[in-house]
Scaffold this motif. Structure first.
Motif, PDB file in Angstrom:
ATOM      1  N   LEU A 144       0.835  -1.206   0.000  1.00  0.00           N
ATOM      2  CA  LEU A 144       0.000   0.000   0.000  1.00  0.00           C
ATOM      3  C   LEU A 144       0.866   1.251   0.000  1.00  0.00           C
ATOM      4  CD1 LEU A 144      -2.731   1.428   0.203  1.00  0.00           C
ATOM      5  CD2 LEU A 144      -2.602   1.158   2.700  1.00  0.00           C
ATOM      6  N   PHE A 145       1.871   1.279   0.873  1.00  0.00           N
ATOM      7  CA  PHE A 145       2.752   2.448   0.933  1.00  0.00           C
ATOM      8  C   PHE A 145       3.582   2.573  -0.346  1.00  0.00           C
ATOM      9  CE2 PHE A 145       2.066   2.381   5.603  1.00  0.00           C
ATOM     10  CZ  PHE A 145       1.758   3.728   5.768  1.00  0.00           C
ATOM     11  N   ALA A 146       3.980   1.463  -0.921  1.00  0.00           N
ATOM     12  CA  ALA A 146       4.707   1.519  -2.190  1.00  0.00           C
ATOM     13  C   ALA A 146       3.831   2.127  -3.280  1.00  0.00           C
ATOM     14  CB  ALA A 146       5.177   0.119  -2.599  1.00  0.00           C
ATOM     15  N   ALA A 147       2.545   1.781  -3.280  1.00  0.00           N
ATOM     16  CA  ALA A 147       1.610   2.351  -4.251  1.00  0.00           C
ATOM     17  C   ALA A 147       1.453   3.854  -4.022  1.00  0.00           C
ATOM     18  CB  ALA A 147       0.259   1.651  -4.147  1.00  0.00           C
ATOM     19  N   VAL A 148       1.401   4.266  -2.754  1.00  0.00           N
ATOM     20  CA  VAL A 148       1.309   5.699  -2.433  1.00  0.00           C
ATOM     21  C   VAL A 148       2.555   6.424  -2.938  1.00  0.00           C
ATOM     22  CG1 VAL A 148       1.240   7.386  -0.561  1.00  0.00           C
ATOM     23  CG2 VAL A 148      -0.222   5.356  -0.468  1.00  0.00           C
ATOM     24  N   PHE A 149       3.722   5.820  -2.735  1.00  0.00           N
ATOM     25  CA  PHE A 149       4.979   6.399  -3.218  1.00  0.00           C
ATOM     26  C   PHE A 149       4.907   6.639  -4.726  1.00  0.00           C
ATOM     27  CE2 PHE A 149       9.232   6.436  -4.873  1.00  0.00           C
ATOM     28  CZ  PHE A 149      10.039   6.980  -3.895  1.00  0.00           C
ATOM     29  N   LEU A 150       4.448   5.627  -5.463  1.00  0.00           N
ATOM     30  CA  LEU A 150       4.368   5.751  -6.918  1.00  0.00           C
ATOM     31  C   LEU A 150       3.328   6.789  -7.338  1.00  0.00           C
ATOM     32  CD1 LEU A 150       4.655   1.985  -7.913  1.00  0.00           C
ATOM     33  CD2 LEU A 150       6.424   3.753  -8.060  1.00  0.00           C
ATOM     34  N   LEU A 151       2.235   6.885  -6.584  1.00  0.00           N
ATOM     35  CA  LEU A 151       1.224   7.906  -6.871  1.00  0.00           C
ATOM     36  C   LEU A 151       1.808   9.304  -6.677  1.00  0.00           C
ATOM     37  CD1 LEU A 151      -1.731   8.571  -7.537  1.00  0.00           C
ATOM     38  CD2 LEU A 151      -2.230   8.447  -5.080  1.00  0.00           C
ATOM     39  N   LEU A 152       2.577   9.483  -5.619  1.00  0.00           N
ATOM     40  CA  LEU A 152       3.238  10.770  -5.371  1.00  0.00           C
ATOM     41  C   LEU A 152       4.271  11.052  -6.464  1.00  0.00           C
ATOM     42  CD1 LEU A 152       3.725  10.400  -1.522  1.00  0.00           C
ATOM     43  CD2 LEU A 152       2.297  12.134  -2.642  1.00  0.00           C
ATOM     44  N   LEU A 153       4.942   9.997  -6.931  1.00  0.00           N
ATOM     45  CA  LEU A 153       5.919  10.157  -8.006  1.00  0.00           C
ATOM     46  C   LEU A 153       5.234  10.669  -9.273  1.00  0.00           C
ATOM     47  CD1 LEU A 153       8.955   9.555  -8.706  1.00  0.00           C
ATOM     48  CD2 LEU A 153       8.146   7.381  -9.634  1.00  0.00           C
ATOM     49  N   VAL A 154       4.066  10.111  -9.582  1.00  0.00           N
ATOM     50  CA  VAL A 154       3.290  10.571 -10.742  1.00  0.00           C
ATOM     51  C   VAL A 154       2.846  12.019 -10.527  1.00  0.00           C
ATOM     52  CG1 VAL A 154       1.148  10.256 -12.026  1.00  0.00           C
ATOM     53  CG2 VAL A 154       2.529   8.271 -11.404  1.00  0.00           C
ATOM     54  N   GLY A 155       2.421  12.341  -9.300  1.00  0.00           N
ATOM     55  CA  GLY A 155       2.000  13.706  -8.999  1.00  0.00           C
ATOM     56  C   GLY A 155       3.125  14.700  -9.187  1.00  0.00           C
ATOM     57  N   GLU A 156       4.317  14.344  -8.726  1.00  0.00           N
ATOM     58  CA  GLU A 156       5.458  15.247  -8.882  1.00  0.00           C
ATOM     59  C   GLU A 156       5.829  15.399 -10.354  1.00  0.00           C
ATOM     60  OE1 GLU A 156       9.740  16.169  -6.770  1.00  0.00           O
ATOM     61  OE2 GLU A 156       9.004  14.114  -6.780  1.00  0.00           O
ATOM     62  N   GLY A 157       5.785  14.285 -11.082  1.00  0.00           N
ATOM     63  CA  GLY A 157       6.082  14.353 -12.507  1.00  0.00           C
ATOM     64  C   GLY A 157       5.071  15.208 -13.259  1.00  0.00           C
ATOM     65  N   THR A 158       3.808  15.110 -12.866  1.00  0.00           N
ATOM     66  CA  THR A 158       2.757  15.916 -13.492  1.00  0.00           C
ATOM     67  C   THR A 158       2.988  17.400 -13.242  1.00  0.00           C
ATOM     68  OG1 THR A 158       1.146  14.119 -13.248  1.00  0.00           O
ATOM     69  CG2 THR A 158       0.273  16.349 -13.587  1.00  0.00           C
ATOM     70  N   ALA A 159       3.294  17.739 -11.975  1.00  0.00           N
ATOM     71  CA  ALA A 159       3.545  19.140 -11.633  1.00  0.00           C
ATOM     72  C   ALA A 159       4.770  19.678 -12.354  1.00  0.00           C
ATOM     73  CB  ALA A 159       3.727  19.276 -10.114  1.00  0.00           C
ATOM     74  N   ASP A 160       5.832  18.886 -12.418  1.00  0.00           N
ATOM     75  CA  ASP A 160       7.036  19.318 -13.126  1.00  0.00           C
ATOM     76  C   ASP A 160       6.753  19.510 -14.612  1.00  0.00           C
ATOM     77  OD1 ASP A 160       8.720  19.470 -10.950  1.00  0.00           O
ATOM     78  OD2 ASP A 160       9.452  17.412 -11.147  1.00  0.00           O
ATOM     79  N   GLY A 161       5.923  18.614 -15.183  1.00  0.00           N
ATOM     80  CA  GLY A 161       5.570  18.755 -16.595  1.00  0.00           C
ATOM     81  C   GLY A 161       4.774  20.026 -16.851  1.00  0.00           C
ATOM     82  N   GLN A 162       3.846  20.332 -15.965  1.00  0.00           N
ATOM     83  CA  GLN A 162       3.060  21.556 -16.107  1.00  0.00           C
ATOM     84  C   GLN A 162       3.957  22.785 -15.994  1.00  0.00           C
ATOM     85  OE1 GLN A 162       0.096  21.101 -13.027  1.00  0.00           O
ATOM     86  NE2 GLN A 162      -1.208  19.770 -14.284  1.00  0.00           N
ATOM     87  N   GLN A 163       4.869  22.743 -15.058  1.00  0.00           N
ATOM     88  CA  GLN A 163       5.788  23.872 -14.886  1.00  0.00           C
ATOM     89  C   GLN A 163       6.706  24.015 -16.095  1.00  0.00           C
ATOM     90  OE1 GLN A 163       8.523  23.715 -11.445  1.00  0.00           O
ATOM     91  NE2 GLN A 163       7.724  25.725 -10.919  1.00  0.00           N
ATOM     92  N   TRP A 164       7.176  22.913 -16.627  1.00  0.00           N
ATOM     93  CA  TRP A 164       8.048  22.929 -17.803  1.00  0.00           C
ATOM     94  C   TRP A 164       7.337  23.534 -19.007  1.00  0.00           C
ATOM     95  CZ3 TRP A 164      12.564  22.694 -20.121  1.00  0.00           C
ATOM     96  CH2 TRP A 164      12.641  22.304 -21.448  1.00  0.00           C
ATOM     97  N   ARG A 165       6.109  23.083 -19.250  1.00  0.00           N
ATOM     98  CA  ARG A 165       5.364  23.601 -20.398  1.00  0.00           C
ATOM     99  C   ARG A 165       5.062  25.085 -20.230  1.00  0.00           C
ATOM    100  NH1 ARG A 165       3.290  18.388 -19.882  1.00  0.00           N
ATOM    101  NH2 ARG A 165       1.594  19.061 -18.518  1.00  0.00           N
ATOM    102  N   PHE A 166       4.779  25.508 -18.993  1.00  0.00           N
ATOM    103  CA  PHE A 166       4.540  26.929 -18.749  1.00  0.00           C
ATOM    104  C   PHE A 166       5.800  27.741 -19.051  1.00  0.00           C
ATOM    105  CE2 PHE A 166       5.002  30.593 -15.946  1.00  0.00           C
ATOM    106  CZ  PHE A 166       3.882  31.328 -16.277  1.00  0.00           C
ATOM    107  N   GLN A 167       6.941  27.277 -18.592  1.00  0.00           N
ATOM    108  CA  GLN A 167       8.193  27.999 -18.827  1.00  0.00           C
ATOM    109  C   GLN A 167       8.505  28.082 -20.314  1.00  0.00           C
ATOM    110  OE1 GLN A 167       9.906  29.737 -16.729  1.00  0.00           O
ATOM    111  NE2 GLN A 167       8.803  29.105 -14.883  1.00  0.00           N
ATOM    112  N   GLN A 168       8.159  27.033 -21.066  1.00  0.00           N
ATOM    113  CA  GLN A 168       8.382  27.073 -22.515  1.00  0.00           C
ATOM    114  C   GLN A 168       7.479  28.112 -23.173  1.00  0.00           C
ATOM    115  OE1 GLN A 168      11.325  25.316 -22.006  1.00  0.00           O
ATOM    116  NE2 GLN A 168      10.956  25.099 -24.196  1.00  0.00           N
TER     117      GLN A 168
END
Length: 270
Positions: A144-168
């Motif tokens: 369960l905690f491993a799944a939460v870790f991966l969900l947070l990883l996806v969340g961070e990747g999503t936020a970084d992607g949004q920030q990257w596209r905004f900066q572009q």
């Protein structure tokens, strides 16, 4: 045959890299090497602990795999932003350097950047030492905690992607002579948190700590130190980042007033 002590091996790696980081920074005057190693060293430490158990312990293997996934994502994002280009450096280091005199900067980069920051990277992975010392089979809570870790990883990747596209878009708008009304992102996940990627980052390391603590069967272990220090440092870094943004962008004060700093939460009414 005497088993290799993974903690000792990790400490030796830390000492070597800390000295190397100091030497390179002192010679070139740039702190870029710390940022370039940030996503790589935890992977090395994680696999040192897993390898010390002969890659036969499921918990240590899980921790090593999770920290590898974390590091691969962060390395990709850092490379995408040009972090591995010659002369690249986190803008915050330049801000600190400009605020300190030469002597203060010497001690800051020797003690904080070269030693403390490198030690923090090792401390973050030390829940694997807890798991190494107290072997325990994986249970449903671990998955369960491993799944939460991966969900947070996806969340961070999503936020970084949004920030990257905004900066572009921001870069393209400036090049076209039509700068954006706001120079900072406030949409997507950034509508719910001013630093959603940092929130996910902090929470991932808390989950990592818990996965090690479960092996002992107690909620608290001295290996919580790295997670606590990262949390405090991350919150502190937002103060500097927001002071810079507040000085550059007139609309940032209103954004800060309506949007949660870290915890994703619906924005407050104006």
């Amino acid at each position: 045959m005497t088993a290799i002590n993974p903690l000792l091996v990790s400490i030796l790696i830390f000492a070597f890299v800390a000295v190397l980081s100091w030497a390179v920074t002192a010679r070139r005057g740039s702190s870029a090497w710390l940022d370039r190693l940030w996503s790589i060293l935890p992977i090395i430490y994680g696999w040192v602990f897993a390898a010390a158990a002969g890659l036969a312990d499921p918990r240590l293997n899980m921790l090593a795999i999770l920290v590898t996934a974390w590091g691969v994502r962060l390395t990709f994002n850092y490379a995408r932003k040009g972090g591995y280009k010659r002369g690249a450096e986190d803008y915050r280091w330049g801000t600190v350097r400009n605020r300190l005199n030469r002597t203060q900067w010497f001690f800051f980069h020797a003690l904080f950047i070269s030693v403390y920051q490198q030690a923090l990277l090792l401390l973050l992975v030390l829940p694997a030492w807890t798991a190494y010392e107290h072997r325990a089979p994986l249970g449903w809570s671990d998955w369960l905690f491993a799944a939460v870790f991966l969900l947070l990883l996806v969340g961070e990747g999503t936020a970084d992607g949004q920030q990257w596209r905004f900066q572009q878009r921001k870069k393209d708008a400036v090049a076209a002579g039509q700068p954006l009304a706001d120079g900072f992102i406030s949409t997507g996940l950034f509508r719910l948190s001013r630093h959603p990627n940092l929130f996910c980052e902090i929470m991932m390391w808390w989950v990592f700590y818990v996965l090690g603590a479960i092996a002992v069967g107690e909620p608290f272990s001295w290996t919580i130190l790295g997670t606590v220090l990262l949390t405090a440092q991350s919150i502190g870094s937002t103060v500097m980042a927001e002071s810079i943004s507040g000085a550059k962008y007139p609309g940032y004060a209103a954004y800060r007033a309506r949007t949660s700093r870290l915890l994703p939460w619906p924005p407050r009414a104006r």
